[in-house]
Scaffold this motif. Structure first.
Motif, PDB file in Angstrom:
ATOM      1  N   ILE A 178       0.831  -1.202   0.000  1.00 12.55           N
ATOM      2  CA  ILE A 178       0.000   0.000   0.000  1.00 12.55           C
ATOM      3  C   ILE A 178       0.867   1.254   0.000  1.00 12.55           C
ATOM      4  CG2 ILE A 178      -1.651   1.338   1.389  1.00 12.55           C
ATOM      5  CD1 ILE A 178      -2.829  -1.378   2.301  1.00 12.55           C
ATOM      6  N   LEU A 179       1.919   1.257   0.819  1.00 10.47           N
ATOM      7  CA  LEU A 179       2.830   2.406   0.861  1.00 10.47           C
ATOM      8  C   LEU A 179       3.445   2.680  -0.504  1.00 10.47           C
ATOM      9  CD1 LEU A 179       4.608   1.628   4.244  1.00 10.47           C
ATOM     10  CD2 LEU A 179       3.336   3.721   3.745  1.00 10.47           C
ATOM     11  N   ALA A 180       3.723   1.602  -1.238  1.00  7.92           N
ATOM     12  CA  ALA A 180       4.366   1.757  -2.540  1.00  7.92           C
ATOM     13  C   ALA A 180       3.382   2.118  -3.645  1.00  7.92           C
ATOM     14  CB  ALA A 180       5.095   0.457  -2.905  1.00  7.92           C
ATOM     15  N   LYS A 181       2.168   1.537  -3.614  1.00  7.38           N
ATOM     16  CA  LYS A 181       1.239   1.661  -4.735  1.00  7.38           C
ATOM     17  C   LYS A 181       0.083   2.633  -4.497  1.00  7.38           C
ATOM     18  CE  LYS A 181       3.295  -1.561  -7.225  1.00  7.38           C
ATOM     19  NZ  LYS A 181       3.962  -1.248  -8.512  1.00  7.38           N
ATOM     20  N   ALA A 182      -0.334   2.794  -3.239  1.00  2.00           N
ATOM     21  CA  ALA A 182      -1.528   3.616  -2.976  1.00  2.00           C
ATOM     22  C   ALA A 182      -1.403   4.377  -1.667  1.00  2.00           C
ATOM     23  CB  ALA A 182      -2.782   2.730  -2.971  1.00  2.00           C
ATOM     24  N   PRO A 183      -0.341   5.176  -1.495  1.00  2.00           N
ATOM     25  CA  PRO A 183      -0.157   5.885  -0.221  1.00  2.00           C
ATOM     26  C   PRO A 183      -1.277   6.866   0.107  1.00  2.00           C
ATOM     27  CG  PRO A 183       1.341   6.735  -1.898  1.00  2.00           C
ATOM     28  CD  PRO A 183       0.721   5.487  -2.469  1.00  2.00           C
ATOM     29  N   ARG A 184      -2.074   7.256  -0.889  1.00  2.65           N
ATOM     30  CA  ARG A 184      -3.181   8.201  -0.663  1.00  2.65           C
ATOM     31  C   ARG A 184      -4.169   7.679   0.376  1.00  2.65           C
ATOM     32  NH1 ARG A 184      -7.462   5.916  -3.069  1.00  2.65           N
ATOM     33  NH2 ARG A 184      -7.038   4.287  -4.596  1.00  2.65           N
ATOM     34  N   VAL A 185      -4.324   6.344   0.502  1.00  2.00           N
ATOM     35  CA  VAL A 185      -5.339   5.806   1.413  1.00  2.00           C
ATOM     36  C   VAL A 185      -4.906   5.861   2.868  1.00  2.00           C
ATOM     37  CG1 VAL A 185      -6.190   4.292  -0.412  1.00  2.00           C
ATOM     38  CG2 VAL A 185      -4.604   3.372   1.308  1.00  2.00           C
ATOM     39  N   LEU A 186      -3.648   6.172   3.136  1.00  2.00           N
ATOM     40  CA  LEU A 186      -3.157   6.178   4.517  1.00  2.00           C
ATOM     41  C   LEU A 186      -3.804   7.264   5.365  1.00  2.00           C
ATOM     42  CD1 LEU A 186       0.651   5.527   3.917  1.00  2.00           C
ATOM     43  CD2 LEU A 186      -1.075   3.882   4.643  1.00  2.00           C
ATOM     44  N   GLY A 187      -4.446   8.237   4.707  1.00  2.00           N
ATOM     45  CA  GLY A 187      -5.143   9.273   5.458  1.00  2.00           C
ATOM     46  C   GLY A 187      -6.417   8.784   6.117  1.00  2.00           C
ATOM     47  N   ASN A 188      -6.844   7.572   5.772  1.00  2.00           N
ATOM     48  CA  ASN A 188      -8.079   7.015   6.346  1.00  2.00           C
ATOM     49  C   ASN A 188      -7.781   6.332   7.676  1.00  2.00           C
ATOM     50  OD1 ASN A 188     -10.346   7.245   4.103  1.00  2.00           O
ATOM     51  ND2 ASN A 188      -8.405   6.793   3.085  1.00  2.00           N
ATOM     52  N   VAL A 189      -7.514   7.160   8.667  1.00  2.00           N
ATOM     53  CA  VAL A 189      -7.136   6.675   9.997  1.00  2.00           C
ATOM     54  C   VAL A 189      -8.368   6.156  10.733  1.00  2.00           C
ATOM     55  CG1 VAL A 189      -6.147   7.357  12.215  1.00  2.00           C
ATOM     56  CG2 VAL A 189      -5.234   8.303  10.092  1.00  2.00           C
ATOM     57  N   SER A 190      -8.198   5.058  11.455  1.00  2.96           N
ATOM     58  CA  SER A 190      -9.247   4.537  12.336  1.00  2.96           C
ATOM     59  C   SER A 190      -8.930   4.929  13.781  1.00  2.96           C
ATOM     60  CB  SER A 190      -9.329   3.014  12.209  1.00  2.96           C
ATOM     61  OG  SER A 190      -9.685   2.627  10.894  1.00  2.96           O
ATOM     62  N   TYR A 191      -9.931   4.790  14.654  1.00  2.00           N
ATOM     63  CA  TYR A 191      -9.741   5.138  16.067  1.00  2.00           C
ATOM     64  C   TYR A 191     -10.250   4.003  16.949  1.00  2.00           C
ATOM     65  CZ  TYR A 191      -8.632   9.892  14.721  1.00  2.00           C
ATOM     66  OH  TYR A 191      -8.016  11.000  14.170  1.00  2.00           O
ATOM     67  N   ASP A 192      -9.380   3.540  17.833  1.00  2.00           N
ATOM     68  CA  ASP A 192      -9.803   2.579  18.841  1.00  2.00           C
ATOM     69  C   ASP A 192     -10.361   3.352  20.033  1.00  2.00           C
ATOM     70  OD1 ASP A 192      -9.432  -0.417  19.933  1.00  2.00           O
ATOM     71  OD2 ASP A 192      -9.024   1.038  21.531  1.00  2.00           O
ATOM     72  N   VAL A 193     -11.559   2.986  20.468  1.00  2.00           N
ATOM     73  CA  VAL A 193     -12.238   3.770  21.509  1.00  2.00           C
ATOM     74  C   VAL A 193     -12.452   2.954  22.781  1.00  2.00           C
ATOM     75  CG1 VAL A 193     -13.350   5.394  19.930  1.00  2.00           C
ATOM     76  CG2 VAL A 193     -14.479   3.219  20.434  1.00  2.00           C
ATOM     77  N   PHE A 194     -11.499   2.065  23.102  1.00  2.00           N
ATOM     78  CA  PHE A 194     -11.584   1.378  24.389  1.00  2.00           C
ATOM     79  C   PHE A 194     -11.619   2.408  25.511  1.00  2.00           C
ATOM     80  CE2 PHE A 194      -9.773  -0.690  28.144  1.00  2.00           C
ATOM     81  CZ  PHE A 194     -10.615  -1.790  28.239  1.00  2.00           C
ATOM     82  N   HIS A 195     -10.818   3.483  25.363  1.00  2.00           N
ATOM     83  CA  HIS A 195     -10.906   4.631  26.268  1.00  2.00           C
ATOM     84  C   HIS A 195     -11.543   5.773  25.479  1.00  2.00           C
ATOM     85  CE1 HIS A 195      -8.577   2.784  29.458  1.00  2.00           C
ATOM     86  NE2 HIS A 195      -7.660   2.443  28.590  1.00  2.00           N
ATOM     87  N   LEU A 196     -12.760   6.122  25.833  1.00  2.00           N
ATOM     88  CA  LEU A 196     -13.499   7.158  25.115  1.00  2.00           C
ATOM     89  C   LEU A 196     -12.992   8.550  25.486  1.00  2.00           C
ATOM     90  CD1 LEU A 196     -17.080   5.688  25.519  1.00  2.00           C
ATOM     91  CD2 LEU A 196     -15.963   6.170  23.336  1.00  2.00           C
ATOM     92  N   PRO A 197     -13.306   9.563  24.657  1.00  2.00           N
ATOM     93  CA  PRO A 197     -13.011  10.946  25.056  1.00  2.00           C
ATOM     94  C   PRO A 197     -13.673  11.249  26.397  1.00  2.00           C
ATOM     95  CG  PRO A 197     -13.703  10.850  22.755  1.00  2.00           C
ATOM     96  CD  PRO A 197     -13.942   9.489  23.323  1.00  2.00           C
ATOM     97  N   ARG A 198     -12.975  11.992  27.239  1.00  2.00           N
ATOM     98  CA  ARG A 198     -13.501  12.281  28.575  1.00  2.00           C
ATOM     99  C   ARG A 198     -14.341  13.551  28.626  1.00  2.00           C
ATOM    100  NH1 ARG A 198      -8.892  10.752  33.068  1.00  2.00           N
ATOM    101  NH2 ARG A 198      -8.765   8.518  32.564  1.00  2.00           N
ATOM    102  N   SER A 199     -14.249  14.370  27.608  1.00  2.00           N
ATOM    103  CA  SER A 199     -14.978  15.641  27.605  1.00  2.00           C
ATOM    104  C   SER A 199     -15.320  16.004  26.173  1.00  2.00           C
ATOM    105  CB  SER A 199     -14.126  16.758  28.226  1.00  2.00           C
ATOM    106  OG  SER A 199     -12.972  16.999  27.417  1.00  2.00           O
TER     107      SER A 199
END
Length: 317
Positions: A178-199
Motif C-alpha cells: 500500500i505504501l508503494a502503490k496507494a499511499p493516498r489511502v493512509l489518510g483514512n485513519v481509524s480510532y480505537d475507543v476502548f478509552h473514550l473521550p472524557r470531555s
C-alpha cells in the motif's frame, strides 16, 4: 515515523460457566513487525504469553492456531510480555497497524484487567490495514480475509497463517505494498475507543475524502445522547454552515439513525448516527456525514417513509 504492525492470538472460555466477564479473550501470543516510512522491515517481536485465566484451550482456538497449553505455560506472564512489547514499540515515534479493528481493543482490555498503566487516556488512532487494502485495491466497502489479500496481491506464502507473528508478517507485507502503490489511502485513519473521550473538547472530529466522522464522549443513555445539540446537528463539512434538515432523524432498529439536510452550495448531505455501548456501561455516538446524490436522497426519503409505516404498525400491535 515507524509502523508497528502487530497481531494477537487469544484464548477464550470453553463453557459459559468459565467465562470471566472482564476478560472474554485472554491474549496468548503477541507478534509484530516494525516497518520504516518506506515500508522496509527493520525489527520484529514475538512472544508466547502464559495464561492465568483460561487454563484449558478452547477447541476452536486450538484447531485454528495449533498451540497447546503445554507450550503456553512456558511463555511469559502477560504483564511482562506486554511491557516488553510496548517498550519495543516506543523506541521511536510510531503508528499502530492491525488487520481489522479488534487487536488494539483486546490489548487494552487485557492491560486493564492486570491494572497496567493505560497506553492512552482517550481514543488511539491506528491504521486498519484490512480497510486500507479494500480502499486501495477493491471497492472500499468489503472486508476480506488476510489470506485473500495475500493471494490477491500475489505475495509469497512462505510461513503458515494463524499465528501472531506470521499474521503480523503478512499484514506488514500488505501495508508495504500500500505504501508503494496507494499511499493516498493512509489518510483514512481509524480510532480505537476502548478509552473514550472524557470531555467534549477531547471528542474526535475528523474529515476524510468524501465524509466526516465524529466520535463523542460517553453519555449515560441513548436519550441523553440524542438530546445533545452537537450530536443531532447537521453541518456541511465543506462550507461549515449549519443546515436545515429535509428529513429529521429517524430509525428503524433503534441503533442506527439517519437524517437528510441540504446545502445550497454543495447539495444533499446524509447524516448517520450509530449508538454504541461504552465499556463503562453508558453509550457513545459515532456520527458520519457525507454528500449524496439526488437519487440517494430519494432513497433515504423512501426509507424514512417505510420507518413511519413500521412505527405505526408497532403501535397498533
Amino acid at each position: 515515523m515507524n509502523y508497528i504492525v502487530f497481531d494477537l492470538e487469544w484464548n477464550q472460555y470453553s463453557t459459559e460457566s468459565q467465562e470471566v466477564k472482564e476478560l472474554p479473550f485472554e491474549i496468548i501470543e503477541i507478534g509484530a513487525i516494525k516497518l520504516n516510512d518506506r515500508g522496509v522491515m527493520i525489527s520484529e517481536f514475538s512472544k508466547l504469553v502464559k495464561p492465568s485465566v483460561y487454563l484449558e484451550m478452547n477447541k476452536i482456538t486450538s484447531r485454528l492456531i495449533h498451540l497447546q497449553m503445554q507450550e503456553l505455560l512456558r511463555g511469559e506472564p502477560f504483564v511482562e510480555a506486554a511491557g516488553r512489547f510496548l517498550a519495543w514499540c516506543r523506541e521511536e515515534k510510531y503508528s499502530f497497524c492491525t488487520w481489522g479493528s479488534m487487536d488494539l481493543t483486546e490489548l487494552q482490555r487485557n492491560m486493564a484487567y492486570y491494572n497496567m498503566t493505560p497506553m492512552s487516556e482517550g481514543p488511539i488512532p491506528f491504521l486498519d490495514v484490512q480497510k486500507l487494502f479494500s480502499l486501495a485495491f477493491e471497492d472500499g466497502r468489503s472486508r476480506k480475509s488476510l489470506e485473500y489479500a495475500v493471494d490477491h496481491l500475489e505475495l509469497p506464502k512462505d510461513i503458515p497463517f494463524h499465528r501472531a507473528f506470521s499474521d503480523a508478517y503478512y499484514t506488514a507485507q500488505i501495508l508495504a505494498r500500500i505504501l508503494a502503490k496507494a499511499p493516498r489511502v493512509l489518510g483514512n485513519v481509524s480510532y480505537d475507543v476502548f478509552h473514550l473521550p472524557r470531555s467534549r473538547e477531547q471528542e474526535i472530529r475528523v474529515q476524510f475524502e468524501g465524509y466526516t466522522k465524529y466520535i463523542t464522549r460517553e453519555f449515560t443513555s441513548k436519550t441523553e445522547a440524542l438530546m445533545d445539540r452537537e450530536v443531532i446537528s447537521s453541518k456541511c463539512y465543506l462550507c461549515h454552515r449549519n443546515l436545515r434538515k429535509k428529513l429529521k432523524w429517524f430509525t428503524v432498529n433503534g441503533r442506527h439513525y439517519y437524517c437528510l439536510a441540504y446545502c445550497e452550495k454543495h447539495g444533499y448531505l446524509k447524516g448517520k448516527i450509530r449508538i454504541q455501548k461504552a465499556p463503562a456501561g453508558g453509550v457513545y455516538v459515532v456520527k458520519t456525514t457525507k454528500l449524496v446524490t439526488d437519487q440517494e436522497a430519494e432513497g433515504l426519503r423512501e426509507r424514512s417513509a417505510r420507518a413511519k409505516v413500521f412505527r405505526k404498525y408497532k403501535k397498533k400491535v
